[in-house]
Scaffold this motif. Sequence first.
Motif, short mmCIF file in Angstrom:
data_model
loop_
_atom_site.label_atom_id
_atom_site.label_comp_id
_atom_site.label_asym_id
_atom_site.label_seq_id
_atom_site.Cartn_x
_atom_site.Cartn_y
_atom_site.Cartn_z
N TYR A 154 -53.48 -22.12 -32.86
CA TYR A 154 -53.99 -23.12 -31.92
C TYR A 154 -53.06 -23.27 -30.71
N THR A 155 -51.75 -23.39 -31.01
CA THR A 155 -50.82 -23.54 -29.90
C THR A 155 -50.77 -22.28 -29.05
N PRO A 188 -53.29 -26.25 -38.70
CA PRO A 188 -52.30 -26.26 -37.62
C PRO A 188 -50.90 -26.50 -38.15
N LYS A 189 -49.96 -25.64 -37.76
CA LYS A 189 -48.60 -25.68 -38.31
C LYS A 189 -47.83 -26.86 -37.71
N GLY A 190 -47.18 -27.63 -38.57
CA GLY A 190 -46.37 -28.74 -38.10
C GLY A 190 -47.15 -29.83 -37.43
N ALA A 191 -48.41 -30.04 -37.88
CA ALA A 191 -49.25 -31.03 -37.22
C ALA A 191 -48.80 -32.44 -37.57
N VAL A 192 -48.75 -33.31 -36.55
CA VAL A 192 -48.37 -34.70 -36.78
C VAL A 192 -49.55 -35.45 -37.38
N VAL A 193 -50.74 -35.11 -36.92
CA VAL A 193 -51.94 -35.83 -37.36
C VAL A 193 -53.08 -34.82 -37.39
N ASP A 194 -53.98 -34.95 -38.38
CA ASP A 194 -55.10 -34.00 -38.48
C ASP A 194 -56.37 -34.77 -38.84
N MET A 195 -57.08 -35.19 -37.81
CA MET A 195 -58.28 -36.00 -38.02
C MET A 195 -59.43 -35.17 -38.59
N ARG A 205 -43.53 -17.66 -28.26
CA ARG A 205 -42.82 -18.92 -28.42
C ARG A 205 -43.48 -19.84 -29.43
N PHE A 206 -44.82 -19.81 -29.49
CA PHE A 206 -45.52 -20.84 -30.25
C PHE A 206 -45.79 -20.38 -31.68
N PRO A 207 -45.89 -21.34 -32.63
CA PRO A 207 -45.93 -20.96 -34.05
C PRO A 207 -47.28 -20.52 -34.60
N ASP A 208 -48.40 -21.14 -34.18
CA ASP A 208 -49.67 -20.82 -34.85
C ASP A 208 -50.79 -20.56 -33.86
#
Lengths: 120, 170
Positions: free
Chosen positions: A31-32, A103-110, A26-29
Motif C-alpha cells: 500500500y505504501t 498493511p504493515k505497521g498499521a496504526v488503525v485498520d477500519m 524505502r517503503f515496507p508494504d
Amino acid sequence: MIMLIIYILLAIGIIFQILGVLSLYRFPDVYTRLHGTAKCTTFGSIFIYLAVIVYGAWFAFSGNPEYAVLSIHTIIIMVLLLVTNPTGAHAIARAAYRSGIMPKGAVVDMLKTKDKVARK
Amino acid sequence: MTVLAIAFIFSFLFYLVLTAGSGKVLVWSIEEICFGIIFSILTAILVKKLWLSVGAKPDLRILNPKRWAFFLIYAIGPLFFEITKANFDVACRVITGKIRPGIVKISPGMKTDFGTMMVANSITLTPRTLAVDVDDKGNIYVHWIFVKIKEPRVEDICSSFPKWIKRIVE
C-alpha cells in the motif's frame, strides 16, 4: 528562453519519477509503495507531458502548424492517464487487501471491522 | 435514442480531435470524416447495447455546460493544488522514511454512485491517501500514509473535494 522552460519542466518531472522509484525501496508494504510509485510517477509524467505540450505549441505558433497535433495528442494522453491511473491503483490495493495482505505497521485498520460485519 | 445520439456525438468529436490536421476540409480530410462517421455509429450501437444490458437510465444532468466549467475549474484549481502539496509531502517521506500508515473510514455523503466514484478517484489521485474499498452506504476506506487522527472528518482527508463534486454531479 522557451528551451529553458522545457528543460525546467523536464527536470521537475524526472526528479519526481526518481523519487517514485526510490519509494519502492524505502517503503515496507504494497500500500505504501503504491503511494510512491503510482502517484509520484503520475505527477512526474504530468510535467513531462507539459514539456511536450509547450514544445508543440511553441513550434505551432512559430509557423509549423503540424506541430499542434503533437500538443493535442499529448493533452488527450494526459487526460486518459489522469482518469485511468487512480482506477488502476485502487484495483491493485483492493485486490491486495482481498487476497489477505494486511498493511504493515498499521496504526488503525477500519476495513477489518467491515469484513467481519459482512461475513455475519 | 438519446443514448445513441449522445454516444455518436461524443465519439465523433473524439475522433475529430484525434485526427485533426490530416487534410484540407477545415483541418480534416474527407476520408477521415467518412471513417469517423462510420466508426462513431458502430460505437454508438455498442454503447446502446451496453446500456440496455446494464439496465441503467442515462443521467442527462451531466450534459449541462455549467457542470463542465465547474469540472475544469476543479481539476485545475483545488485538485491540482492538493496533488502538488501532497506530492512534496510524500517526497519528504520517501527521503526521511517517516511513516505511520493505517486504513481509516470517511463518509463523504454523496448521493449517487458517480459522485462517490469521483471522490474516490480524487482521493486516489492525491498521494498519501489511497482509496482501498467502498461499501454500500458510500463510505470510503482510505489507506493513509501518516495517520494524524484515528477517526478523521472528511476535510482531513480530502480538503474541499466533496463540496466541489456535489456542484459538478449532483
